[in-house]
Design a protein around this motif. Structure first.
Motif, short mmCIF file in Angstrom:
data_model
loop_
_atom_site.label_atom_id
_atom_site.label_comp_id
_atom_site.label_asym_id
_atom_site.label_seq_id
_atom_site.Cartn_x
_atom_site.Cartn_y
_atom_site.Cartn_z
N GLY A 1 -7.07 17.68 -0.81
CA GLY A 1 -6.60 18.21 -2.08
C GLY A 1 -6.72 19.72 -2.23
O GLY A 1 -6.74 20.47 -1.24
N GLU B 1 -1.82 15.73 10.93
CA GLU B 1 -1.82 16.60 9.75
C GLU B 1 -1.55 18.05 10.17
O GLU B 1 -0.77 18.75 9.54
N TYR C 1 -1.34 16.27 1.00
CA TYR C 1 -2.24 16.92 0.04
C TYR C 1 -3.52 16.08 -0.14
O TYR C 1 -4.63 16.60 -0.04
N GLU C 2 -3.35 14.79 -0.37
CA GLU C 2 -4.51 13.91 -0.56
C GLU C 2 -5.28 13.71 0.75
O GLU C 2 -6.51 13.71 0.75
N SER C 3 -4.55 13.54 1.83
CA SER C 3 -5.17 13.24 3.13
C SER C 3 -6.12 14.34 3.60
O SER C 3 -7.14 14.04 4.23
N GLU D 1 0.84 -1.20 0.00
CA GLU D 1 0.00 0.00 0.00
C GLU D 1 0.87 1.25 0.00
O GLU D 1 1.81 1.37 0.78
N GLN D 2 0.54 2.18 -0.93
CA GLN D 2 1.27 3.44 -0.96
C GLN D 2 0.71 4.41 0.06
O GLN D 2 -0.49 4.49 0.26
N GLU D 3 1.62 5.14 0.69
CA GLU D 3 1.22 6.15 1.67
C GLU D 3 0.66 7.36 0.93
O GLU D 3 1.23 7.81 -0.06
N ARG D 4 -0.46 7.87 1.40
CA ARG D 4 -1.06 9.05 0.77
C ARG D 4 -0.30 10.30 1.20
O ARG D 4 0.17 10.40 2.33
N SER D 5 -0.22 11.24 0.29
CA SER D 5 0.41 12.52 0.63
C SER D 5 -0.51 13.31 1.55
O SER D 5 -1.72 13.06 1.62
N GLY E 1 2.71 17.59 -1.40
CA GLY E 1 2.52 16.35 -2.16
C GLY E 1 1.53 16.40 -3.29
O GLY E 1 1.20 15.37 -3.88
N GLY E 2 1.04 17.58 -3.63
CA GLY E 2 0.10 17.71 -4.72
C GLY E 2 0.79 17.94 -6.06
O GLY E 2 2.00 17.72 -6.19
#
Length: 128
Positions: free
Chosen positions: A13, A107, A8-10, A2-6, A59-60
């Motif tokens: 956005g 966050e 930005y996404e968390s 599983e890739q960690e979400r940035s 991370g966006g």
């Protein structure tokens, strides 16, 4: 795997960053020290630039660098007198905007930590 979400996404956005910046500029507009540092005739442009910068940093999409080049924050702000008072006022406006988002503690800490470091790094004079 599983890739960690940035971040930005968390946090939702672009729309969340746009809201953060909108609320930040509400504070700037009320501050007699900060407001003169911003382009009176282009607050919307400044708002868009800040939002795209923050989106990219957290991370966006790389829109900021694609349209403006390297952030070079100190160079871009060198013409402004950023003393400790201006730093503190900027940080207060940004923290107030950040508080309004009601983020998860982790966050919030990531973002507030960046804002504190960035604010300190922008100081370019100790003259009042």
């Amino acid at each position: 795997m599983e890739q960690e979400r940035s971040l930005y996404e968390s946090i939702g956005g672009a729309s969340t960053f746009d809201l953060l910046v909108k609320r930040f500029y509400q504070g700037v507009k009320q501050d007699p020290i900060l407001l003169p540092m911003y382009p009176e005739d282009d607050l919307e442009g400044a708002s868009r630039r800040l939002s795209t910068f923050l989106q990219q940093y957290f991370g966006g999409p790389s829109t900021y660098s694609e349209t403006r080049g390297h952030p070079a924050l100190r160079r871009r702000h060198a013409r402004f007198k950023v003393n400790p008072e201006a730093r503190d006022r900027w940080l207060l406006a940004m923290t107030s905007a950040l508080d309004s988002l009601e983020l998860a503690p982790s966050e919030y800490e990531m973002m507030s930590g960046y804002f504190e470091r960035a604010a300190i790094a922008m100081v370019n004079t100790f003259e009042p």
